[in-house]
Design an enzyme around this catalytic site. Structure first.
Site, PDB file in Angstrom:
ATOM      1  N   GLU A 295      -5.228  -8.265  -0.260  1.00 16.38           N
ATOM      2  CA  GLU A 295      -6.627  -8.100   1.253  1.00 16.38           C
ATOM      3  C   GLU A 295      -7.491  -7.406   0.634  1.00 16.38           C
ATOM      4  OE1 GLU A 295      -5.047  -5.232   3.735  1.00 16.38           O
ATOM      5  OE2 GLU A 295      -2.968  -5.550   3.222  1.00 16.38           O
TER       6      GLU A 295
ATOM      7  N   GLU B 203       0.611  -1.288  -0.051  1.00 22.88           N
ATOM      8  CA  GLU B 203       0.237  -0.212   0.130  1.00 22.88           C
ATOM      9  C   GLU B 203       0.969   1.230   0.250  1.00 22.88           C
ATOM     10  OE1 GLU B 203      -2.800   0.087   3.156  1.00 22.88           O
ATOM     11  OE2 GLU B 203      -4.227  -1.595   2.289  1.00 22.88           O
TER      12      GLU B 203
ATOM     13  N   TYR C 202     -12.412  -2.625   1.489  1.00 25.16           N
ATOM     14  CA  TYR C 202     -12.504  -3.928   2.805  1.00 25.16           C
ATOM     15  C   TYR C 202     -13.916  -2.952   3.078  1.00 25.16           C
ATOM     16  CZ  TYR C 202      -8.114  -4.672   4.676  1.00 25.16           C
ATOM     17  OH  TYR C 202      -6.295  -5.854   5.418  1.00 25.16           O
TER      18      TYR C 202
HETATM   19  O1  AHR Z   1      -4.932  -5.450   7.461  1.00 18.98           O
HETATM   20  C1  AHR Z   1      -4.991  -4.540   7.868  1.00 18.98           C
HETATM   21  C2  AHR Z   1      -4.794  -3.116   7.091  1.00 18.98           C
HETATM   22  O2  AHR Z   1      -4.795  -3.214   5.561  1.00 18.98           O
HETATM   23  C3  AHR Z   1      -3.048  -3.994   6.610  1.00 18.98           C
HETATM   24  O3  AHR Z   1      -2.079  -3.429   7.689  1.00 18.98           O
HETATM   25  C4  AHR Z   1      -3.064  -2.903   5.601  1.00 18.98           C
HETATM   26  O4  AHR Z   1      -1.947  -3.859   4.698  1.00 18.98           O
HETATM   27  C5  AHR Z   1      -4.084  -2.281   5.534  1.00 18.98           C
HETATM   28  O5  AHR Z   1      -4.454  -1.070   5.137  1.00 18.98           O
END
Ligand code: AHR
Length: 507
Positions: A294, A175, A246
């Site tokens: 992720e 990131e 996310y």
């Molecule tokens: O998974 C949690 C965090 O989310 C990780 O460390 C990062 O890569 C992302 O922002």
């Protein structure tokens, strides 16, 4: 109330692609209790001789995790891998500025590799391109992959690891488009550094595969230009570009939350276009593939964590990012997994972030028990039954509009054909919160078919959770009489409202 109707046809020939098993990967970061109190806890009653929790290891195997990314995440961007190898008594304590904790380094690279071997997962290592560069990446590669007779391979041997780790998959940082990242860079700076680091690494071992950092999420202001600019610099050495996403239901709007994976679909398609654009400009002859390294639901713990990190910094392995997942979170996970399968012609790797305690399918109590969170089950089903060839459905289904999305299909589905076992599995989510969907399934293209089972995850309470004291509140069940065989290869199948479904046929 009238049911929803859908029509779905699967044909053997409607192939998306062979599924790369690395789609069922996960992620272990030095963050909170993911490592300490999660996979590693020497004083735990179930710990093995190396300090790995056996109770956790067996749930990881049950989950069928194929690949594990390590050691971060944000953590990696100021990490010195050398701190975590060699005699424990000589390993330093360090401040981790990403999560404002103290890292004692009692678990490091070699322990991670041993643990991967134990749970039968392939390691995926991230290098630090935040505060470090080419030289340290080469040292790490030599330490890991060179058999012997060089300073760093001999150092590994002196640490008790005679065989090389043979790590194939490497992430070129994490990131680095994000202003929060230690060593944050512009796309050009990152493109240049990753190009030169990758070129040097492949000069040492040309059979490794490299993942270039894409955007931290598709809402970043630099999304798309970051990918285009950085790939213009590092196209030659890049095998995969990463995507991170996310999901959150902070707005408490479940219909909208369940539609969020439409954004994932758009994200994937856009990144594919950018990769193909760069390939065209470069007159290249290789496709860059995608690594969704992720993904998960993450919002439940955020307020508490922000407070903890600012008020109580520098703890060792504090409870951080310990989201307790609801039933509706499991439905979103299911939609995400279906989306990945639908794009498996270009999406080869995906990592559920993370594996234990930290936004994870497995929750433990340090010194105590553990449980499977709600999101455990869709992942387990897909990794268990989703091996083979993904088949695209031809589908007609009712749709709805939500706050941020329009034309959201109520029924989300994909099929997986396992030729060897002659099993065809359909994964499906009914996004409707109040109506059953009856779908007419056409499998006439398969010479024979008979239904084996219909597994569901369903619950009247969208906010239901599993906890260590109530571990089986939300668990899968087998439905009976949900399927009516209308004629040869044609079925009516009842999909309960708000549910995750696995429907398996012998074909
Ligand atoms: O998974 C949690 C965090 O989310 C990780 O460390 C990062 O890569 C992302 O922002």
């Amino acid at each position: 109330m009238e049911n929803l109707r859908a029509r779905v046809t699967f044909e053997r020939e409607f192939k998306i692609a062979e599924i790369d098993n690395r789609l069922y990967g996960s992620f272990v970061e030095h963050l909170g209790r993911c490592v300490y109190g999660g996979i590693y806890e020497p004083s735990h009653p179930t710990a093995d001789a190396e300090g790995f929790r056996n109770d956790v290891a067996s749930l990881v195997e049950e989950l069928g995790v194929s690949t594990v990314r390590y050691p971060g995440g944000n953590f990696v961007s100021n990490y010195k891998w050398e701190d975590g190898v060699g005699p424990r008594s000589l390993r330093p304590e360090r401040l981790d500025i990403a999560w404002r904790t103290t890292e004692d380094n009692s678990f490091g690279l070699n322990e991670f590799i041993s643990w991967c071997r134990k749970v039968k997962a392939e390691p995926m290592l991230a290098i630090n391109l935040g505060t470090r560069g080419i030289s340290e990446a080469l040292d790490l590669l030599e330490y890991c992959n060179h058999p012997s007779a060089s300073r760093l391979s001999d150092l590994r041997i002196s640490h008790g690891y005679t065989s090389p780790h043979k790590i194939k998959l490497w992430c070129l940082g994490n990131e680095l488009d994000g202003p929060w990242q230690t060593g944050h860079k512009t796309a050009y700076e990152y493109g240049r550094l990753s190009a030169e680091t990758g070129r040097a690494m492949k000069a040492m071992y040309d059979d490794i595969e490299l993942v270039s950092c894409g955007s931290s999420n598709m809402r970043m202001p630099t999304f798309a230009s970051w990918e285009a600019e950085s790939l213009m610099e590092n196209y030659d050495i890049t095998d995969y570009v990463s995507l991170h996403q996310y999901y959150s239901n902070e707005q408490e709007d479940t219909s909208d939350f369940l539609a969020i994976t439409l954004e994932t679909e758009r994200f994937i398609k856009t990144v594919i276009s950018i990769c193909d654009y760069v390939k065209a400009v470069k007159r290249g002859n290789k496709d860059i593939q995608l690594s969704f390294d992720e993904w998960n639901v993450w919002f439940h713990s955020k307020a508490v964590d922000n407070k903890k990190m600012s008020m109580e910094p520098w703890d060792k392995a504090p409870s951080l990012l310990e989201d307790i997942y609801t039933f509706e979170d499991a439905l979103v996970s299911g939609c995400a997994l279906i989306t990945f399968l639908k794009n498996c012609d270009r999406l080869k790797i995906a990592c559920l972030a993370q594996l234990v305690n930290v936004i994870a399918p497995i929750m433990t109590e340090t010194g105590g028990g553990l449980c499977r969170q709600t999101i455990f089950y869709p992942f387990m089903h897909v990794s268990m039954f989703g091996r083979g060839t993904a088949l695209l459905p031809v589908i007609s289904t009712n749709k709805y509009d939500s706050k941020n999305f329009s034309d959201v299909p109520y029924l989300e589905t994909v099929g997986v054909l396992n030729e060897q076992e002659r099993i065809f599995t359909i994964f499906a989510v009914n996004r409707s919160l109040d109506k059953e969907t009856v779908f007419t399934l056409n499998l006439k293209g398969f010479s024979e078919s008979s239904m084996l089972e219909h597994i569901t995850l369903e619950c009247d309470d969208l906010k239901a959770t599993n906890t260590i004291s109530n571990p089986d509140n939300v668990t899968p069940r087998n439905r009976v009489n949900s399927c009516e065989n209308l004629s040869e290869g044609v079925y009516d199948i009842k999909i309960p409202k708000a549910s995750w479904n696995v429907i398996r046929f012998k074909v």
